[in-house]
Design an enzyme around this catalytic site. Structure first.
Site, PDB file in Angstrom:
ATOM      1  N   GLY A 109     118.702  -6.790 -21.646  1.00 52.02           N
ATOM      2  CA  GLY A 109     118.455  -5.860 -22.909  1.00 52.02           C
ATOM      3  C   GLY A 109     117.156  -5.116 -23.072  1.00 52.02           C
ATOM      4  N   GLY A 110     116.281  -6.296 -22.548  1.00 50.04           N
ATOM      5  CA  GLY A 110     114.639  -5.145 -22.157  1.00 50.04           C
ATOM      6  C   GLY A 110     113.654  -5.693 -23.831  1.00 50.04           C
ATOM      7  N   GLY A 177     119.518  -8.302 -25.387  1.00 50.08           N
ATOM      8  CA  GLY A 177     120.494  -8.699 -23.891  1.00 50.08           C
ATOM      9  C   GLY A 177     120.599 -10.203 -23.428  1.00 50.08           C
ATOM     10  N   GLY A 180     118.177 -12.365 -21.056  1.00 54.82           N
ATOM     11  CA  GLY A 180     116.775 -12.588 -21.135  1.00 54.82           C
ATOM     12  C   GLY A 180     116.932 -13.438 -22.265  1.00 54.82           C
ATOM     13  N   TYR A 472     110.412 -15.550 -28.017  1.00 54.52           N
ATOM     14  CA  TYR A 472     109.319 -15.409 -28.594  1.00 54.52           C
ATOM     15  C   TYR A 472     107.615 -14.796 -27.458  1.00 54.52           C
ATOM     16  CZ  TYR A 472     111.777 -15.959 -32.700  1.00 54.52           C
ATOM     17  OH  TYR A 472     112.840 -15.905 -33.635  1.00 54.52           O
TER      18      TYR A 472
HETATM   19  P1  FDA Z   1     114.912  -8.680 -21.245  1.00 52.65           P
HETATM   20  O1  FDA Z   1     115.229  -7.568 -20.482  1.00 52.65           O
HETATM   21  O2  FDA Z   1     112.536  -8.072 -22.013  1.00 52.65           O
HETATM   22  O3  FDA Z   1     114.042  -9.999 -20.576  1.00 52.65           O
HETATM   23  C1  FDA Z   1     113.207 -10.850 -21.172  1.00 52.65           C
HETATM   24  C2  FDA Z   1     113.130 -11.941 -20.259  1.00 52.65           C
HETATM   25  O4  FDA Z   1     113.788 -12.444 -19.283  1.00 52.65           O
HETATM   26  C3  FDA Z   1     111.687 -11.501 -18.724  1.00 52.65           C
HETATM   27  O5  FDA Z   1     111.773 -12.329 -18.841  1.00 52.65           O
HETATM   28  C4  FDA Z   1     112.891 -11.015 -17.816  1.00 52.65           C
HETATM   29  O6  FDA Z   1     112.587 -11.002 -16.766  1.00 52.65           O
HETATM   30  C5  FDA Z   1     114.271 -12.423 -17.841  1.00 52.65           C
HETATM   31  N1  FDA Z   1     115.505 -12.037 -17.278  1.00 52.65           N
HETATM   32  C6  FDA Z   1     116.280 -11.022 -18.315  1.00 52.65           C
HETATM   33  N2  FDA Z   1     117.489 -10.877 -18.080  1.00 52.65           N
HETATM   34  C7  FDA Z   1     118.038 -11.430 -16.702  1.00 52.65           C
HETATM   35  C8  FDA Z   1     118.241 -11.748 -16.161  1.00 52.65           C
HETATM   36  N3  FDA Z   1     120.109 -11.386 -15.615  1.00 52.65           N
HETATM   37  N4  FDA Z   1     118.291 -12.882 -14.843  1.00 52.65           N
HETATM   38  C9  FDA Z   1     117.156 -13.328 -15.151  1.00 52.65           C
HETATM   39  N5  FDA Z   1     115.993 -13.143 -15.766  1.00 52.65           N
HETATM   40  C10 FDA Z   1     116.101 -12.314 -16.927  1.00 52.65           C
HETATM   41  N6  FDA Z   1     115.469 -14.075 -30.114  1.00 52.65           N
HETATM   42  C11 FDA Z   1     116.110 -15.937 -30.418  1.00 52.65           C
HETATM   43  O7  FDA Z   1     116.355 -16.380 -29.931  1.00 52.65           O
HETATM   44  N7  FDA Z   1     116.802 -15.317 -31.956  1.00 52.65           N
HETATM   45  C12 FDA Z   1     116.774 -13.777 -32.614  1.00 52.65           C
HETATM   46  O8  FDA Z   1     117.363 -13.568 -33.438  1.00 52.65           O
HETATM   47  C13 FDA Z   1     116.283 -12.755 -31.844  1.00 52.65           C
HETATM   48  N8  FDA Z   1     115.788 -12.003 -32.425  1.00 52.65           N
HETATM   49  C14 FDA Z   1     115.305 -10.388 -32.144  1.00 52.65           C
HETATM   50  C15 FDA Z   1     115.222  -9.822 -32.177  1.00 52.65           C
HETATM   51  C16 FDA Z   1     115.041  -8.746 -31.122  1.00 52.65           C
HETATM   52  C17 FDA Z   1     114.648  -6.936 -32.528  1.00 52.65           C
HETATM   53  C18 FDA Z   1     113.669  -8.395 -30.713  1.00 52.65           C
HETATM   54  C19 FDA Z   1     113.114  -7.853 -29.696  1.00 52.65           C
HETATM   55  C20 FDA Z   1     113.833  -9.866 -30.148  1.00 52.65           C
HETATM   56  C21 FDA Z   1     114.650 -10.775 -30.680  1.00 52.65           C
HETATM   57  N9  FDA Z   1     114.768 -12.279 -30.328  1.00 52.65           N
HETATM   58  C22 FDA Z   1     115.690 -13.120 -30.647  1.00 52.65           C
HETATM   59  C23 FDA Z   1     114.030 -12.202 -28.896  1.00 52.65           C
HETATM   60  C24 FDA Z   1     114.849 -12.038 -27.667  1.00 52.65           C
HETATM   61  O9  FDA Z   1     115.786 -13.173 -27.678  1.00 52.65           O
HETATM   62  C25 FDA Z   1     114.192 -12.552 -26.468  1.00 52.65           C
HETATM   63  O10 FDA Z   1     112.854 -11.243 -26.402  1.00 52.65           O
HETATM   64  C26 FDA Z   1     115.294 -12.665 -24.841  1.00 52.65           C
HETATM   65  O11 FDA Z   1     114.584 -13.072 -23.854  1.00 52.65           O
HETATM   66  C27 FDA Z   1     115.346 -10.498 -25.079  1.00 52.65           C
HETATM   67  O12 FDA Z   1     116.362 -10.682 -24.217  1.00 52.65           O
HETATM   68  P2  FDA Z   1     116.618  -9.276 -23.419  1.00 52.65           P
HETATM   69  O13 FDA Z   1     117.481  -9.394 -22.218  1.00 52.65           O
HETATM   70  O14 FDA Z   1     116.660  -8.480 -24.748  1.00 52.65           O
HETATM   71  O15 FDA Z   1     115.314  -9.362 -22.800  1.00 52.65           O
END
Ligand code: FDA
Length: 531
Positions: A109-110, A177, A180, A472
């Protein structure tokens, strides 16, 4: 008579070519990767691989950049972006990247707060999983399969389509996403009743460093444990998770109540520390602290934001007894369905009126400048400590804090049940600063403010090690260069995120990825080899 001119023929030919094949001139890395990728997937795969000369490269990259600090012209860009559409594509992407020696970033999800899924200061690829987004809900056995590239909004929507009395305990931002979020633990406003997202996992699928697609049985319990909160990125590419749905009542209650420093907020926040983590586990009562200007005077606003898995009358009488300082009234409360409460927590205050489909909107290419940090509190902060904190926040002027209560189910789960060890803490703190302006000077100032506040909080928070929450992401607490000191560097942030569980994560990492292909600036290192 109309004749077909050669230029028109060329134009037709141009239109019939796949866009990507037109725009990726001689590029040895691209060519080598694509040859391997096409051979392994047994089809021409140019449409899933983007080099920097592809006209779509920027839009594909930007779509899931969520922190504007890493969306500038000087931010390092990946050499290739790969956007798999199937598990075999993921497997081929791993196998074809390995010999090329690029850092292999994985993005779902980035939302990584420090951009680690799409930025590196070494040459790198991005594997973008946003096309792997299936969510399959099975109400008969109360489970769901949720793919890594799905968003939490899509997960909640697909559950709501099938049932009004089921939910899933995960984060409050719908565009986060699954990949992550779940691999890093995942928490939301039902954590006191149902624990973390990873406390509700049944199975998972991963592509390992040898390109194998493994499920829980074939990966084994160690690796399954590691990707249940230890961060997927150190161990492989997580394809998705099978999760247990949880029961939610037909009617839940939400409220938001504000108080200010000059009218009782210090006492209210002080008392909250003994109530938030100990009250009825159906109640998640978050505290937001923000320095603000009110009537031309600098002050701190404390906002209590709540989800109660029950009726308004019950939460009002509960808090009148336990936290009279909040002065909660029935008029402050709104009753709604659980799904609507998810919309409300996403700041859609008209949650009961809006189209649920808004949670399917991925809000592509939207980002703001931000920095986050975290801490955990093990013992209550004294009243004069809260007062001094408010003073410090006013002095700094911008950084806010979010106090998230633990307790309930969280405290009952063993510290080594999953990689996240912070089970017995009273509450978690998020440091939060957002800004609008693209300016290195402004950025420097706000990053510094967050560090100063973090340093000020040392006296009040967990120690030896000071704890932090992986999701975080905060590179201030240490980064890894993956050189000869990789283990020692990894121990610095690794102990803060995982405590004693770091040791088991290192052993698993060493067993499943001894060559450290899956790495980022804060991944789990392998054990140092004996000289
Ligand atoms: P992203 O794609 O950036 O990945 C995050 C990390 O995981 C990176 O190191 C990535 O390489 C790795 N990764 C991603 N997908 C992977 C896969 N398929 N296999 C292996 N590694 C993978 N947290 C929380 O616990 N509760 C909450 O309520 C919130 N709220 C929130 C709001 C907002 C606006 C943001 C920006 C962030 C949060 N978060 C959060 C934090 C969130 O849980 C954390 O940033 C996650 O890692 C995001 O996952 P994504 O896949 O979106 O991120």
């Amino acid at each position: 008579m109309l004749t077909t001119r050669p230029s028109f023929v060329f134009f037709l030919l141009f239109l019939s070519l796949p866009l990507s094949s037109l725009s990726q001139p001689s590029n040895p890395v691209y060519n080598s990767f694509l040859k391997c990728f096409s051979e392994k997937t047994k089809t021409p795969q140019a449409q899933n691989v983007f080099s920097q000369s592809n006209p779509s490269f920027s839009s594909v990259l930007r779509a899931y950049i969520r922190n504007a600090r890493f969306n500038t012209s000087s931010t390092p860009k990946p050499t290739l972006i790969i956007t798999p559409r199937s598990y075999s594509h993921v497997s081929a992407a791993v196998l074809c990247s390995k010999p090329l020696n690029f850092v292999f970033k994985i993005r779902s999800g980035g939302h990584d707060y420090d951009g680690l899924s799409y930025v590196s200061d070494k040459p790198f690829f991005v594997l973008d999983l946003s096309n792997l987004r299936d969510v399959t809900v099975n109400i008969a056995d109360q489970t769901a399969w949720i793919s890594a590239g799905a968003t939490l909004g899509e997960v909640y929507y697909r559950i709501w389509e099938k049932s009004k009395v089921h939910g899933f305990p995960a984060g409050v931002c719908p565009t986060v996403g699954v990949g992550g979020h779940l691999s890093g633990g995942g928490y939301g406003n039902m954590l006191r009743k149902f624990g973390l997202s990873v406390d509700n996992l049944i199975d998972a699928k991963i592509v390992d460093v040898n390109g194998r697609i493994l499920d829980r049985k074939s990966m084994g319990e160690d690796l399954f444990w590691a990707i249940s909160g230890g961060g997927g990125v150190s161990f492989g590419v997580v394809l998705g998770y099978k999760v247990k749905l949880v029961p939610v009542p037909r009617v839940v209650t939400v409220f938001r109540v504000e108080q200010f420093m000059e009218s009782g907020a210090v006492d209210m926040v002080h008392k909250w520390q003994s109530v938030g983590p100990r009250t009825d586990r159906n109640l998640f009562l978050r505290m937001l602290l923000q320095p603000v200007t009110r009537n031309k005077v600098q002050t701190v606003r404390a906002t209590a934001v709540a989800l109660f898995l029950g009726r308004a009358d019950d939460v009002v009488s509960l808090l009148r007894k336990e936290l009279p300082e909040l002065a909660l009234k029935k008029e402050n409360c709104t009753e709604m369905t659980w799904f609507q409460s998810a919309l409300w927590w996403d700041n859609r205050l008209n949650a009961t009126q809006i189209d649920p489909k808004v949670f399917l909107d991925r809000n592509l290419d939207s980002s703001r400048f931000l920095k986050r940090k975290s801490d955990y509190v093990a013992t209550e902060i004294p009243r004069d400590g809260i007062a001094s904190l408010f003073k410090k926040m006013i002095e700094l002027g911008k950084v806010g804090l979010v106090f998230n209560p633990y307790g309930g189910k969280m405290a009952e789960i063993a510290e080594d049940a999953t990689p996240l060890p912070h089970r017995k803490m009273l509450f978690k703190i998020q440091y939060s600063v957002n800004w609008q302006e693209s300016s290195p000077e402004i950025e420097k100032g706000f990053l510094n403010q967050s560090r100063v506040l973090h340093s000020f909080m040392t006296q009040f928070v967990s120690k030896n090690p000071r704890r932090a929450y992986l999701n975080y992401r905060d590179v201030d607490i240490g980064v890894n260069d993956h050189g000869p000191n990789s283990y020692e560097e990894g121990e610095v942030y690794g102990r803060m995120y995982f405590g004693k569980n770091f040791d088991r994560l290192v052993k698993i990492k060493t067993a499943v990825d001894p060559g450290n292909f899956f790495r980022n600036e804060q991944s789990i290192p392998t054990l140092p080899s004996k000289a």
